[in-house]
Design a protein around this motif. Structure first.
Motif, PDB file in Angstrom:
ATOM      1  N   TYR A 202      -1.554   0.050  -2.080  1.00  0.00           N
ATOM      2  CA  TYR A 202      -1.897  -0.517  -3.383  1.00  0.00           C
ATOM      3  C   TYR A 202      -1.456   0.460  -4.484  1.00  0.00           C
ATOM      4  O   TYR A 202      -1.282   1.658  -4.226  1.00  0.00           O
ATOM      5  CB  TYR A 202      -3.401  -0.727  -3.507  1.00  0.00           C
ATOM      6  CG  TYR A 202      -3.976  -1.815  -2.629  1.00  0.00           C
ATOM      7  CD1 TYR A 202      -3.512  -3.125  -2.718  1.00  0.00           C
ATOM      8  CD2 TYR A 202      -5.017  -1.539  -1.742  1.00  0.00           C
ATOM      9  CE1 TYR A 202      -4.064  -4.126  -1.920  1.00  0.00           C
ATOM     10  CE2 TYR A 202      -5.574  -2.536  -0.947  1.00  0.00           C
ATOM     11  CZ  TYR A 202      -5.087  -3.832  -1.040  1.00  0.00           C
ATOM     12  OH  TYR A 202      -5.630  -4.811  -0.262  1.00  0.00           O
ATOM     13  N   ASN A 203      -1.346  -0.056  -5.696  1.00  0.00           N
ATOM     14  CA  ASN A 203      -1.093   0.826  -6.845  1.00  0.00           C
ATOM     15  C   ASN A 203      -2.423   1.392  -7.348  1.00  0.00           C
ATOM     16  O   ASN A 203      -2.793   1.263  -8.508  1.00  0.00           O
ATOM     17  CB  ASN A 203      -0.357   0.075  -7.963  1.00  0.00           C
ATOM     18  CG  ASN A 203      -1.158  -1.098  -8.502  1.00  0.00           C
ATOM     19  OD1 ASN A 203      -2.106  -1.575  -7.859  1.00  0.00           O
ATOM     20  ND2 ASN A 203      -0.790  -1.588  -9.677  1.00  0.00           N
ATOM     21  N   GLN A 204      -3.121   2.031  -6.440  1.00  0.00           N
ATOM     22  CA  GLN A 204      -4.437   2.631  -6.690  1.00  0.00           C
ATOM     23  C   GLN A 204      -4.381   4.043  -6.132  1.00  0.00           C
ATOM     24  O   GLN A 204      -3.752   4.289  -5.098  1.00  0.00           O
ATOM     25  CB  GLN A 204      -5.521   1.781  -6.006  1.00  0.00           C
ATOM     26  CG  GLN A 204      -6.944   2.207  -6.253  1.00  0.00           C
ATOM     27  CD  GLN A 204      -7.486   3.049  -5.112  1.00  0.00           C
ATOM     28  OE1 GLN A 204      -6.840   3.208  -4.083  1.00  0.00           O
ATOM     29  NE2 GLN A 204      -8.661   3.601  -5.303  1.00  0.00           N
ATOM     30  N   SER A 205      -5.001   5.002  -6.811  1.00  0.00           N
ATOM     31  CA  SER A 205      -4.759   6.420  -6.525  1.00  0.00           C
ATOM     32  C   SER A 205      -5.030   6.815  -5.078  1.00  0.00           C
ATOM     33  O   SER A 205      -4.190   7.476  -4.443  1.00  0.00           O
ATOM     34  CB  SER A 205      -5.588   7.296  -7.473  1.00  0.00           C
ATOM     35  OG  SER A 205      -6.971   7.012  -7.323  1.00  0.00           O
ATOM     36  N   GLU A 228       6.397   0.384   0.182  1.00  0.00           N
ATOM     37  CA  GLU A 228       6.094  -0.880  -0.492  1.00  0.00           C
ATOM     38  C   GLU A 228       4.741  -0.741  -1.182  1.00  0.00           C
ATOM     39  O   GLU A 228       3.746  -0.434  -0.527  1.00  0.00           O
ATOM     40  CB  GLU A 228       6.026  -2.038   0.510  1.00  0.00           C
ATOM     41  CG  GLU A 228       7.242  -2.209   1.405  1.00  0.00           C
ATOM     42  CD  GLU A 228       8.427  -2.803   0.665  1.00  0.00           C
ATOM     43  OE1 GLU A 228       8.249  -3.267  -0.486  1.00  0.00           O
ATOM     44  OE2 GLU A 228       9.527  -2.808   1.239  1.00  0.00           O
ATOM     45  N   GLN A 229       4.718  -0.939  -2.481  1.00  0.00           N
ATOM     46  CA  GLN A 229       3.462  -0.863  -3.225  1.00  0.00           C
ATOM     47  C   GLN A 229       3.173  -2.206  -3.881  1.00  0.00           C
ATOM     48  O   GLN A 229       4.048  -2.797  -4.513  1.00  0.00           O
ATOM     49  CB  GLN A 229       3.511   0.239  -4.286  1.00  0.00           C
ATOM     50  CG  GLN A 229       2.146   0.545  -4.887  1.00  0.00           C
ATOM     51  CD  GLN A 229       2.172   1.774  -5.769  1.00  0.00           C
ATOM     52  OE1 GLN A 229       2.431   1.663  -6.957  1.00  0.00           O
ATOM     53  NE2 GLN A 229       1.869   2.937  -5.186  1.00  0.00           N
ATOM     54  N   VAL A 230       1.939  -2.680  -3.704  1.00  0.00           N
ATOM     55  CA  VAL A 230       1.543  -3.964  -4.278  1.00  0.00           C
ATOM     56  C   VAL A 230       0.410  -3.756  -5.273  1.00  0.00           C
ATOM     57  O   VAL A 230      -0.335  -2.764  -5.195  1.00  0.00           O
ATOM     58  CB  VAL A 230       1.102  -4.965  -3.181  1.00  0.00           C
ATOM     59  CG1 VAL A 230       2.250  -5.265  -2.237  1.00  0.00           C
ATOM     60  CG2 VAL A 230      -0.090  -4.426  -2.397  1.00  0.00           C
ATOM     61  N   ASP A 231       0.282  -4.669  -6.189  1.00  0.00           N
ATOM     62  CA  ASP A 231      -0.758  -4.591  -7.206  1.00  0.00           C
ATOM     63  C   ASP A 231      -2.128  -4.813  -6.565  1.00  0.00           C
ATOM     64  O   ASP A 231      -2.314  -5.745  -5.771  1.00  0.00           O
ATOM     65  CB  ASP A 231      -0.512  -5.632  -8.296  1.00  0.00           C
ATOM     66  CG  ASP A 231      -1.490  -5.496  -9.446  1.00  0.00           C
ATOM     67  OD1 ASP A 231      -1.306  -4.587 -10.277  1.00  0.00           O
ATOM     68  OD2 ASP A 231      -2.459  -6.285  -9.498  1.00  0.00           O
ATOM     69  N   ASN A 236       1.285  -9.029  -4.262  1.00  0.00           N
ATOM     70  CA  ASN A 236       2.325  -9.939  -3.804  1.00  0.00           C
ATOM     71  C   ASN A 236       2.810  -9.452  -2.436  1.00  0.00           C
ATOM     72  O   ASN A 236       3.835  -8.767  -2.320  1.00  0.00           O
ATOM     73  CB  ASN A 236       3.480  -9.979  -4.809  1.00  0.00           C
ATOM     74  CG  ASN A 236       4.522 -11.033  -4.459  1.00  0.00           C
ATOM     75  OD1 ASN A 236       4.527 -11.564  -3.359  1.00  0.00           O
ATOM     76  ND2 ASN A 236       5.412 -11.325  -5.396  1.00  0.00           N
ATOM     77  N   PHE A 237       2.056  -9.802  -1.409  1.00  0.00           N
ATOM     78  CA  PHE A 237       2.403  -9.335  -0.075  1.00  0.00           C
ATOM     79  C   PHE A 237       3.675  -9.994   0.454  1.00  0.00           C
ATOM     80  O   PHE A 237       4.383  -9.408   1.273  1.00  0.00           O
ATOM     81  CB  PHE A 237       1.236  -9.578   0.886  1.00  0.00           C
ATOM     82  CG  PHE A 237       0.084  -8.639   0.691  1.00  0.00           C
ATOM     83  CD1 PHE A 237       0.190  -7.306   1.041  1.00  0.00           C
ATOM     84  CD2 PHE A 237      -1.117  -9.090   0.161  1.00  0.00           C
ATOM     85  CE1 PHE A 237      -0.878  -6.431   0.869  1.00  0.00           C
ATOM     86  CE2 PHE A 237      -2.182  -8.221  -0.019  1.00  0.00           C
ATOM     87  CZ  PHE A 237      -2.064  -6.893   0.327  1.00  0.00           C
ATOM     88  N   ARG A 238       3.944 -11.195  -0.002  1.00  0.00           N
ATOM     89  CA  ARG A 238       5.141 -11.877   0.486  1.00  0.00           C
ATOM     90  C   ARG A 238       6.405 -11.107   0.081  1.00  0.00           C
ATOM     91  O   ARG A 238       7.330 -10.960   0.888  1.00  0.00           O
ATOM     92  CB  ARG A 238       5.193 -13.303  -0.051  1.00  0.00           C
ATOM     93  CG  ARG A 238       6.306 -14.139   0.584  1.00  0.00           C
ATOM     94  CD  ARG A 238       6.346 -15.548   0.029  1.00  0.00           C
ATOM     95  NE  ARG A 238       7.428 -16.313   0.627  1.00  0.00           N
ATOM     96  CZ  ARG A 238       7.330 -17.014   1.742  1.00  0.00           C
ATOM     97  NH1 ARG A 238       6.175 -17.075   2.383  1.00  0.00           N
ATOM     98  NH2 ARG A 238       8.371 -17.685   2.208  1.00  0.00           N
ATOM     99  N   ASP A 254       0.061   1.228   6.882  1.00  0.00           N
ATOM    100  CA  ASP A 254      -0.509   0.772   5.617  1.00  0.00           C
ATOM    101  C   ASP A 254      -1.596   1.707   5.121  1.00  0.00           C
ATOM    102  O   ASP A 254      -2.144   2.507   5.881  1.00  0.00           O
ATOM    103  CB  ASP A 254      -1.098  -0.633   5.767  1.00  0.00           C
ATOM    104  CG  ASP A 254      -2.334  -0.657   6.649  1.00  0.00           C
ATOM    105  OD1 ASP A 254      -3.445  -0.427   6.128  1.00  0.00           O
ATOM    106  OD2 ASP A 254      -2.191  -0.878   7.867  1.00  0.00           O
ATOM    107  N   ALA A 255      -1.896   1.566   3.849  1.00  0.00           N
ATOM    108  CA  ALA A 255      -3.018   2.266   3.219  1.00  0.00           C
ATOM    109  C   ALA A 255      -3.823   1.242   2.439  1.00  0.00           C
ATOM    110  O   ALA A 255      -4.157   1.417   1.275  1.00  0.00           O
ATOM    111  CB  ALA A 255      -2.506   3.367   2.297  1.00  0.00           C
ATOM    112  N   ILE A 256      -4.133   0.122   3.118  1.00  0.00           N
ATOM    113  CA  ILE A 256      -4.863  -0.976   2.489  1.00  0.00           C
ATOM    114  C   ILE A 256      -6.031  -1.387   3.372  1.00  0.00           C
ATOM    115  O   ILE A 256      -6.131  -0.969   4.529  1.00  0.00           O
ATOM    116  CB  ILE A 256      -3.939  -2.177   2.214  1.00  0.00           C
ATOM    117  CG1 ILE A 256      -3.282  -2.675   3.504  1.00  0.00           C
ATOM    118  CG2 ILE A 256      -2.865  -1.804   1.194  1.00  0.00           C
ATOM    119  CD1 ILE A 256      -2.341  -3.868   3.314  1.00  0.00           C
TER     120      ILE A 256
END
Length: 429
Positions: A202-205, A228-231, A236-238, A254-256
């Motif tokens: 994610y775009n989170q620290s 790959e970084q998503v909001d 937008n995982f696709r 991943d880091a989600i």
């Protein structure tokens, strides 16, 4: 001795020195005084053994995210009590939910240590372990906790489920840096020929920082790395799935969170992204995979998990059989439950070593004796050392399992033989 996520600790030199001095000086006390002091009153020998389990049972990341170790530990103590307890003393389990906050964590520490006066904490799983320094200052052994933060590489008397090599004198790791190995990446490269890995965050620290660490480890092992970084709010995982497909990723790390992983897997199925493995961690090593990933059958069947404990679906193993029998009533089974069970076993073995003198100090001596512990083979041998300098390399073993719809989590090889000598990389916790 092997480790996972930074190992081994502790020494009893001071205690040994005191014993030697005492033996050299002798004593003028009568024999009857020694006999009296070695045998506590009958009420003390039969009163319950009180332990605490501190869990972020409710937290910002979800109500059941951290409850696995607690449930596994409770199941072990319930079975232990049904069999007579520890030398005839039942275990009185006191639980506390800190709500996932630092304030709540300090309140739980105060309640369990100062009010309930537990002899030890077991299977701590805290999102924010703000009270760790207080636990350490009180000399309360914390046994088999999940190292979500750096507390178990910072303070004495804290014994994380994966051990520690750090000095643990109040500063994280060595000079504020902790170290981790690259064994997971080495495994997939050597055993499955992977060469290109995608890392999704994610775009989170916190998410971005962890993704950066994963990418560093992959690069150290010679991978081509696709980030790959998503909001975080509107991911937008696709688009991420389509790009990692175009880049020819063999592996996806991943880091989600679990929900995000399910969405990512669904997107990977939708765009036709075929990979060797979608690699997850021990927290997501659960029996709920069919429900969590119900919309992504292809991705679901390339889910792999790595950790440091025996596969909870390995029911051919007697120790796993016992765990599964005792937890039959739970809705799901997970690797964290098994590790909570192992933590409770660890405390029980420590308590039994104390005979009639079951105190915090005695339990702590058992934990710091320097002997690797396996919980009847449920853990890769784990222990503690206090190294003045961080190791450059480390021989590390890992447990690996792959999800298959018809079989559940299937172990991949012997966890005590799947071992690699890998570099240890520093990072700031």
């Amino acid at each position: 001795m092997r480790r996972r996520a930074r190992l081994r600790a502790a020494e009893t030199a001071a205690a040994v020195l005191l014993l030697l001095v005492g033996a050299g000086c002798g004593s003028r006390l009568p024999e009857s005084d020694f006999a009296h002091r070695s045998a506590p009153p009958a009420s003390r020998r039969t009163e319950p053994v009180r332990v605490g389990i501190l869990t972020s049972a409710t937290s910002p990341v979800g109500g059941s995210a951290f409850t696995g170790p607690r449930d596994g530990a409770r199941a072990y103590f319930d079975r232990l009590n049904a069999r007579g307890g520890i030398d005839g003393r039942k275990v009185d389990v006191r639980t506390c939910d800190d709500g996932g906050s630092g304030v709540g964590n300090n309140e739980c520490v105060h309640r369990l240590i100062d009010e309930d006066k537990v002899v030890a904490l077991v299977a701590t799983t805290a999102l924010t372990y703000a009270g760790a320094s207080r636990v350490s200052a009180a000399g309360v052994p914390d046994i088999g906790g999940q190292p979500i933060g750096a507390a178990y590489d910072t303070y004495p008397h804290l014994y994380g489920i994966y051990g520690s090599l750090a000095p643990r004198t109040g500063t994280p790791g060595w000079g504020g840096k902790v170290y981790g190995g690259t064994e997971v990446y080495r495994y997939f490269k050597r055993e499955h020929g992977a060469r290109t890995a995608a890392v999704v965050s994610y775009n989170q620290s916190a998410s971005a920082a962890y993704a950066s660490l994963v990418a560093r480890g992959l690069k150290a092992e010679g991978y081509k790395v696709v980030t790959e970084q998503v909001d975080f709010a509107l991911p937008n995982f696709r688009a991420a799935a389509a790009d990692l497909k175009d880049q020819g990723a063999d592996l996806v790390f991943d880091a989600i969170d679990t929900h995000g992983n399910a969405q990512l897997c669904r997107a990977m199925d939708e765009v036709g992204a075929d990979v060797i493995a979608k690699v997850t961690n021990v927290q997501n090593w659960t029996s709920s995979v069919p429900e969590d990933y119900k919309d992504s059958p292809r991705c679901r069947n390339v889910l792999w998990a790595t950790g440091s404990s025996r596969n909870a679906d390995d029911t051919a193993d007697p120790a796993v059989q016992e765990f599964r029998a005792a937890t039959r009533g739970l809705k799901t089974h997970s690797q964290w439950q098994l590790e909570g069970w192992a933590a409770a076993m660890w405390f029980t073995d420590a308590a039994r070593s104390c005979a009639t003198d079951l105190t915090r100090a005695c339990v702590d001596r058992f934990m710091s004796r320097g002997t690797p512990y396996t919980a009847d083979g449920l853990l890769i041998p784990v222990g503690y050392e206090r190294l003045a300098e961080p190791p450059r390399t480390r021989r590390t073993c890992l447990s690996v399992a792959r999800w298959k719809d018809a079989e559940g989590w299937v172990a991949q090889g012997d966890m005590n033989a799947t071992c690699f000598v890998v570099p240890q990389l520093p990072y700031q916790p």
